[in-house]
Design a protein around this motif. Sequence first.
Motif, PDB file in Angstrom:
ATOM      1  N   ARG A   1      43.435  38.952  38.853  1.00  0.00           N
ATOM      2  CA  ARG A   1      44.654  38.537  38.154  1.00  0.00           C
ATOM      3  C   ARG A   1      44.712  39.160  36.764  1.00  0.00           C
ATOM      4  O   ARG A   1      45.758  39.647  36.327  1.00  0.00           O
ATOM      5  CB  ARG A   1      44.711  37.012  38.053  1.00  0.00           C
ATOM      6  CG  ARG A   1      46.000  36.497  37.397  1.00  0.00           C
ATOM      7  CD  ARG A   1      46.031  34.985  37.317  1.00  0.00           C
ATOM      8  NE  ARG A   1      45.982  34.373  38.640  1.00  0.00           N
ATOM      9  CZ  ARG A   1      44.930  33.689  39.114  1.00  0.00           C
ATOM     10  NH1 ARG A   1      43.848  33.545  38.364  1.00  0.00           N
ATOM     11  NH2 ARG A   1      44.966  33.168  40.313  1.00  0.00           N
TER      12      ARG A   1
ATOM     13  N   GLN B   1      36.106  36.529  41.216  1.00  0.00           N
ATOM     14  CA  GLN B   1      36.813  37.768  41.516  1.00  0.00           C
ATOM     15  C   GLN B   1      38.327  37.584  41.504  1.00  0.00           C
ATOM     16  O   GLN B   1      39.060  38.494  41.132  1.00  0.00           O
ATOM     17  CB  GLN B   1      36.354  38.302  42.875  1.00  0.00           C
ATOM     18  CG  GLN B   1      34.887  38.739  42.903  1.00  0.00           C
ATOM     19  CD  GLN B   1      34.498  39.385  44.205  1.00  0.00           C
ATOM     20  OE1 GLN B   1      35.301  40.057  44.840  1.00  0.00           O
ATOM     21  NE2 GLN B   1      33.254  39.177  44.623  1.00  0.00           N
ATOM     22  N   THR B   2      38.806  36.402  41.898  1.00  0.00           N
ATOM     23  CA  THR B   2      40.251  36.160  41.871  1.00  0.00           C
ATOM     24  C   THR B   2      40.783  36.222  40.444  1.00  0.00           C
ATOM     25  O   THR B   2      41.829  36.825  40.170  1.00  0.00           O
ATOM     26  CB  THR B   2      40.571  34.788  42.483  1.00  0.00           C
ATOM     27  OG1 THR B   2      40.092  34.739  43.827  1.00  0.00           O
ATOM     28  CG2 THR B   2      42.080  34.531  42.471  1.00  0.00           C
TER      29      THR B   2
END
Length: 326
Positions: A316, A311-312
């Motif tokens: 981004r 998810q990070t």
Amino acid sequence: MQYVDDQTSLIQSLFSASTGAGWQDFLTPLRDFTQADGAMLHFQPIRGTAQTWSIGVDCLALQDLMPSLRFDRVYGQEDLTTTRALDGFFRIVKVRADGGATASLCISREAHRRDFRSPDRQFLTTVAPFLGQCLSTWARLTAERGQANQSEHLLAGLGAGWVITDLTGNIQSMSPNIDALRAFRNMRISERLRLEFADPEMALRFRTAFATCATQGTATVIFTADVGTELTLQRRDAEILVRLRETPDHAALPAEAFAQHFGLNRSEGRLAALICDGHSLKSAAKVLGWTDETARSCSKAIFARMGVQGQTGLLRRVLTSGVTLD
């Protein structure tokens, strides 16, 4: 006297049209004053597409004559020999505009009517010295408005807006997209043209921040509202610039467009948008009416398609993209 008044009125309508009233508002009185059946204005920039405006009887065939015309001379059908027969009567003048552009103005009558008189020809002679200047102004303003519209579109896509007030808080100007910002669910412009907040705590925080900014000169105060909007107050001489920046609402974007931007299918795009708006997989599944397992499986497919790690990585990729600018 009426003839002079008509000439003055025609020049006024020419300048008015050049600043945005529309060229039909110039061609209509020209046709009426000269008792023509048709009127046409042709603008040829040195680069780009030519523009033609006309009313009444079609006289577009007269465009073929324009390359052979000398500048600033009013021609009639008796002044030109053409390889193409042109029925009826006309008067036409060509002028220079800025940057090598040219403009041509024409009036015409059908063959069953009488030819134009000398006073009718004089209307073209009267406006000719101003025609190039006015079309140059129109071209410049059109380009500037196009650039402003593009800037407004980009500003809206970024979730940004601005308000300028004087040092007492009275609004002087604002960005055109200000009403579209989600911040205005809890913020509004009062009848007195001042920023107001529905939430008493937010209203107090804003008043305190504004007073600090106004009294401390170049001081800048930043705080975040409960709708994910950041407000920056900055004094610039005798005014305060209030900049608003809100977190993009990706789930509010067209699902198909969001998905296509990242090479996802529609379902994947909907889940990705919710994750970027702060949802967990569990809460996103609830919004979409999915099981938790379906959301987990779909998220893995999203990560693989977009080439990101979890998810990070998804955040981004999306938050640094131009998806909200499409």
